[in-house]
Scaffold this motif. Structure first.
Motif, PDB file in Angstrom:
ATOM      1  N   THR A   1       0.835  -1.206   0.000  1.00  0.00           N
ATOM      2  CA  THR A   1       0.000   0.000   0.000  1.00  0.00           C
ATOM      3  C   THR A   1       0.868   1.254   0.000  1.00  0.00           C
ATOM      4  N   LYS A   2       0.551   2.184  -0.884  1.00  0.00           N
ATOM      5  CA  LYS A   2       1.269   3.459  -0.959  1.00  0.00           C
ATOM      6  C   LYS A   2       0.404   4.543  -0.306  1.00  0.00           C
ATOM      7  N   VAL A   3       0.898   5.056   0.812  1.00  0.00           N
ATOM      8  CA  VAL A   3       0.152   6.091   1.537  1.00  0.00           C
ATOM      9  C   VAL A   3       0.682   7.437   1.062  1.00  0.00           C
ATOM     10  N   THR A   4       0.091   7.912  -0.004  1.00  0.00           N
ATOM     11  CA  THR A   4       0.551   9.134  -0.663  1.00  0.00           C
ATOM     12  C   THR A   4      -0.137  10.371  -0.094  1.00  0.00           C
ATOM     13  N   LYS A   5       0.313  11.508  -0.577  1.00  0.00           N
ATOM     14  CA  LYS A   5      -0.296  12.779  -0.172  1.00  0.00           C
ATOM     15  C   LYS A   5      -1.771  12.819  -0.549  1.00  0.00           C
ATOM     16  N   ASP A   6      -2.109  12.284  -1.724  1.00  0.00           N
ATOM     17  CA  ASP A   6      -3.505  12.269  -2.170  1.00  0.00           C
ATOM     18  C   ASP A   6      -4.366  11.374  -1.281  1.00  0.00           C
ATOM     19  N   VAL A   7      -3.821  10.217  -0.899  1.00  0.00           N
ATOM     20  CA  VAL A   7      -4.559   9.316  -0.005  1.00  0.00           C
ATOM     21  C   VAL A   7      -4.793   9.990   1.341  1.00  0.00           C
ATOM     22  N   LEU A   8      -3.759  10.631   1.861  1.00  0.00           N
ATOM     23  CA  LEU A   8      -3.875  11.295   3.157  1.00  0.00           C
ATOM     24  C   LEU A   8      -4.871  12.448   3.100  1.00  0.00           C
ATOM     25  N   ALA A   9      -4.927  13.145   1.966  1.00  0.00           N
ATOM     26  CA  ALA A   9      -5.873  14.258   1.828  1.00  0.00           C
ATOM     27  C   ALA A   9      -7.316  13.771   1.904  1.00  0.00           C
ATOM     28  N   ALA A  10      -7.539  12.524   1.503  1.00  0.00           N
ATOM     29  CA  ALA A  10      -8.895  11.970   1.544  1.00  0.00           C
ATOM     30  C   ALA A  10      -9.214  11.329   2.891  1.00  0.00           C
ATOM     31  N   ALA A  11      -8.204  11.216   3.751  1.00  0.00           N
ATOM     32  CA  ALA A  11      -8.365  10.496   5.028  1.00  0.00           C
ATOM     33  C   ALA A  11      -8.776  11.469   6.125  1.00  0.00           C
ATOM     34  N   SER A  12     -10.014  11.879   6.108  1.00  0.00           N
ATOM     35  CA  SER A  12     -10.474  12.932   7.023  1.00  0.00           C
ATOM     36  C   SER A  12     -10.473  12.500   8.482  1.00  0.00           C
ATOM     37  N   ARG A  13     -10.620  11.194   8.747  1.00  0.00           N
ATOM     38  CA  ARG A  13     -10.662  10.699  10.130  1.00  0.00           C
ATOM     39  C   ARG A  13      -9.348  10.090  10.592  1.00  0.00           C
ATOM     40  N   LEU A  14      -8.438   9.901   9.686  1.00  0.00           N
ATOM     41  CA  LEU A  14      -7.256   9.086   9.969  1.00  0.00           C
ATOM     42  C   LEU A  14      -6.390   9.691  11.071  1.00  0.00           C
ATOM     43  N   LYS A  15      -6.036   8.860  12.043  1.00  0.00           N
ATOM     44  CA  LYS A  15      -5.191   9.278  13.161  1.00  0.00           C
ATOM     45  C   LYS A  15      -3.839   8.583  13.161  1.00  0.00           C
ATOM     46  N   VAL A  16      -3.771   7.377  12.576  1.00  0.00           N
ATOM     47  CA  VAL A  16      -2.530   6.617  12.666  1.00  0.00           C
ATOM     48  C   VAL A  16      -2.381   5.689  11.465  1.00  0.00           C
ATOM     49  N   VAL A  17      -1.140   5.618  10.958  1.00  0.00           N
ATOM     50  CA  VAL A  17      -0.751   4.628   9.956  1.00  0.00           C
ATOM     51  C   VAL A  17       0.270   3.716  10.611  1.00  0.00           C
ATOM     52  N   GLY A  18       0.008   2.415  10.575  1.00  0.00           N
ATOM     53  CA  GLY A  18       0.936   1.453  11.163  1.00  0.00           C
ATOM     54  C   GLY A  18       1.559   0.586  10.096  1.00  0.00           C
ATOM     55  N   ARG A  19       2.894   0.619  10.010  1.00  0.00           N
ATOM     56  CA  ARG A  19       3.626  -0.191   9.024  1.00  0.00           C
ATOM     57  C   ARG A  19       4.162  -1.434   9.716  1.00  0.00           C
ATOM     58  N   ALA A  20       3.689  -2.611   9.299  1.00  0.00           N
ATOM     59  CA  ALA A  20       4.183  -3.870   9.848  1.00  0.00           C
ATOM     60  C   ALA A  20       5.528  -4.169   9.205  1.00  0.00           C
ATOM     61  N   GLY A  21       6.579  -3.692   9.828  1.00  0.00           N
ATOM     62  CA  GLY A  21       7.936  -3.801   9.295  1.00  0.00           C
ATOM     63  C   GLY A  21       8.707  -2.533   9.598  1.00  0.00           C
ATOM     64  N   ILE A  22       9.908  -2.438   9.055  1.00  0.00           N
ATOM     65  CA  ILE A  22      10.767  -1.293   9.366  1.00  0.00           C
ATOM     66  C   ILE A  22      10.606  -0.167   8.358  1.00  0.00           C
ATOM     67  N   GLY A  23      10.767  -0.487   7.081  1.00  0.00           N
ATOM     68  CA  GLY A  23      10.812   0.562   6.060  1.00  0.00           C
ATOM     69  C   GLY A  23       9.486   1.258   5.872  1.00  0.00           C
ATOM     70  N   VAL A  24       9.527   2.571   5.756  1.00  0.00           N
ATOM     71  CA  VAL A  24       8.305   3.353   5.519  1.00  0.00           C
ATOM     72  C   VAL A  24       8.463   4.206   4.257  1.00  0.00           C
ATOM     73  N   ASP A  25       9.195   3.669   3.290  1.00  0.00           N
ATOM     74  CA  ASP A  25       9.370   4.378   2.024  1.00  0.00           C
ATOM     75  C   ASP A  25       8.045   4.576   1.310  1.00  0.00           C
ATOM     76  N   ASN A  26       7.054   3.752   1.617  1.00  0.00           N
ATOM     77  CA  ASN A  26       5.756   3.841   0.954  1.00  0.00           C
ATOM     78  C   ASN A  26       4.777   4.758   1.675  1.00  0.00           C
ATOM     79  N   VAL A  27       5.265   5.501   2.661  1.00  0.00           N
ATOM     80  CA  VAL A  27       4.419   6.450   3.392  1.00  0.00           C
ATOM     81  C   VAL A  27       5.009   7.850   3.242  1.00  0.00           C
ATOM     82  N   ASP A  28       4.187   8.797   2.844  1.00  0.00           N
ATOM     83  CA  ASP A  28       4.619  10.197   2.763  1.00  0.00           C
ATOM     84  C   ASP A  28       4.559  10.779   4.180  1.00  0.00           C
ATOM     85  N   ILE A  29       5.671  10.645   4.908  1.00  0.00           N
ATOM     86  CA  ILE A  29       5.673  11.053   6.319  1.00  0.00           C
ATOM     87  C   ILE A  29       5.468  12.562   6.488  1.00  0.00           C
TER      88      ILE A  29
END
Length: 525
Positions: A52-80
């Motif tokens: 799953t790619k947690v991009t800026k566009d995905v985050l913009a649509a996530a009006s309720r989102l409080k937390v993203v949890g990555r099962a693993g170490i690398g978070v290259d797929n998350v726009d921190i």
């Protein structure tokens, strides 16, 4: 009830953990980006792996989102940065697959030293080429570990058990920690010059990208062997190929590549190169561990506010969370009060902690002070993005701690410096859990914060209280509590009035026009 979406394959036990902790959970894997954007607004949490790619566009649509949890170490797929700006906590599980990844690096080193994959292929092809596969021993060889954090330190420990000598390069590795690990801390150029084997265990950042390139390879000793089970972008693959072709590098073992999935790569087909398809975390134990950890961490955050292994905010352990909770309310109130009475540009914020609170993890409290302070200006600010927003606006942030107690056993003081002046607010806890204001600037005052308040700075003169009471009464404003403080008789005074309804602009103007009133401000909490 909080609601979480699992969008990548996780252990079924993760679903059970969420539900046991009181979190509703949906499992929808293989979503296309547009499908994820269409539904992400329904969820408070998003549990992912690498697909799953947690991009800026995905985050913009996530009006309720409080937390993203990555099962693993690398978070290259998350726009921190985008997640932080929207106040979304990003967590990973840095310890769940550490042993597995470290063991894979050691296995790759063994395979490289004895050319096991090529020897296996040759033997199974019916050949018997004993003289072709002349390996090297690991004993007494120098292993250079680039990045001696969690995984790198495990690799170093295993290598020492193999009687290798270990040198480590890591800007964050202290001399004391190096001694504890039994490794020699060196600079990168010295590591390159001395190592017989080099293994990479550093995250991919602007500072580490293309770390192994033509220039750095030229500094290595002839016959060096390189292992990378960290991130593909650490190596310039064309430069490594040239060094292998020239014979300067004897071999390379790679689990990660600059572009993945790597179905075509410049290094493929070379006899001296061993490749695996990003298997560092691919063991039954690791997959189970990271899934369980991410479910526990996310559930704890959504239910109790505990923050563990967050990449964009201070951690709050499950043990600390209940201790911090009353202080968190106080910190937010102090920040909010300061923000509402501050009318000029902010230059700096100092948060002082005295007594019992100084013994706690205060970073989340400072974040809440900043959140309260900035919220009158920015509706979207929260404790995750408040420190970032403050830094972006060149607001200097400082913390001080004093374990001694003064008049109170515990105390938080917020000092706000503006373009024109500095002002302070002080608060404490009554009974260990009830927030109270005990000082506004240089005036001692004891008051409980309520939803609607009136703050007045006035001259300490007879008649003020009567005039104020009459004005509020004529306007139909009911007073709940009335708190007064002054520096000395006839000098500066403060009135803090709790009322049952918001103060209108018209009533506020009448109060400002009263004799002795220097300043009046309607507050809401």
């Amino acid at each position: 009830m909080p609601k979480v979406l699992i969008s990548d394959s996780l252990s079924p036990r993760a679903v059970e953990i969420f539900r046991e902790r009181g979190v509703e959970v949906d499992v929808k894997t293989g979503l296309k980006p547009e499908d994820l954007k269409a539904i992400i607004g329904e969820y408070d949490g998003l549990a992912i792996r690498s697909a799953t790619k947690v991009t800026k566009d995905v985050l913009a649509a996530a009006s309720r989102l409080k937390v993203v949890g990555r099962a693993g170490i690398g978070v290259d797929n998350v726009d921190i940065p985008a997640a932080t700006s929207r106040g979304v906590v990003v967590m990973n599980t840095p310890f769940g697959n550490s042993i597995t990844t470290a063991e894979h690096a050691i296995a790759m080193m063994f395979a490289l030293a004895r050319e096991i994959p090529a020897a296996n292929a040759s033997t199974q092809a019916g050949k018997w080429e004993k003289n072709r596969f002349m390996g090297v021993e690991l004993t007494a060889k120098v292993l250079g570990v680039v990045g001696c954090g969690n995984i790198g330190s495990i690799v170093a420990d295993r290598a020492l058990g193999l009687k290798m000598r270990v040198v480590a390069y890591d800007p964050f590795l202290s001399h004391e920690r190096a001694v504890d690990l039994g490794v020699e801390k060196v600079e990168l150029d010295e590591l390159l010059a001395r190592a017989d084997f080099i293994t990479l265990h550093t995250p991919l950042t602007d500072g580490t990208r293309n770390l192994i390139n033509a220039e750095s390879l030229a500094k290595t000793r002839k016959g060096v062997r390189i292992i990378n089970c960290a991130r593909g972008g650490l190596i310039v693959e064309e430069d490594l190929k040239a060094a292998l072709e020239s014979g300067h590098v004897a071999g390379a073992a790679l689990d990660v590549f600059a572009s993945e999935p790597a179905k075509d790569n410049a290094l493929f087909g070379m006899d001296q190169v061993i490749c695996t398809p990003h298997l560092g975390a691919s063991t039954t134990e690791a997959q189970e561990n990271v899934a369980l950890q991410v479910a526990e961490q996310m559930a704890d955050y959504l239910v109790s506010g505990a923050v563990v292994n967050a990449l964009n905010m201070a951690s709050v352990s499950a043990e600390d969370a209940p201790k911090l909770r009353p202080y968190m309310a106080l910190a937010e109130q102090l920040g909010s009060f300061a923000g509402q009475i501050t009318e000029s540009g902010l230059k700096g914020v100092t948060v002082e902690y005295e007594g019992h609170v100084a013994e706690l993890n205060t970073r989340p409290l400072t974040a809440l002070v900043l959140m309260g302070l900035l919220r009158p200006l920015l509706n979207s600010v929260n404790m995750v993005n408040a420190p970032v927003i403050a830094r972006e606006r060149d607001i200097e942030i400082a913390e001080t701690k004093r374990e001694r107690a003064s008049d109170y056993q515990t105390l938080i003081r917020v000092i706000v410096e503006t373009e024109h002046r500095a002002r302070s607010l002080t608060g404490t806890l009554f009974g260990g859990e009830k927030p109270r204001l005990v000082g506004i600037e240089d005036v001692p005052i004891e008051a409980e914060v309520s939803s609607h308040m009136l703050f007045i700075r006035n001259e300490d003169k007879p008649g003020f209280i009567g005039h104020l009471g009459t004005t509020l009464g004529d306007a139909g404003v009911n007073v709940a509590t009335f708190h007064l403080g002054r520096t000395a008789p006839g000098e500066n005074a403060i009135a803090l009035v709790s009322v049952d309804q918001p103060i209108s602009d018209e009533v506020l103007r009448k109060i400002e026009a009263l004799p002795s009133v220097v300043r009046a401000k309607a507050l809401s909490f």
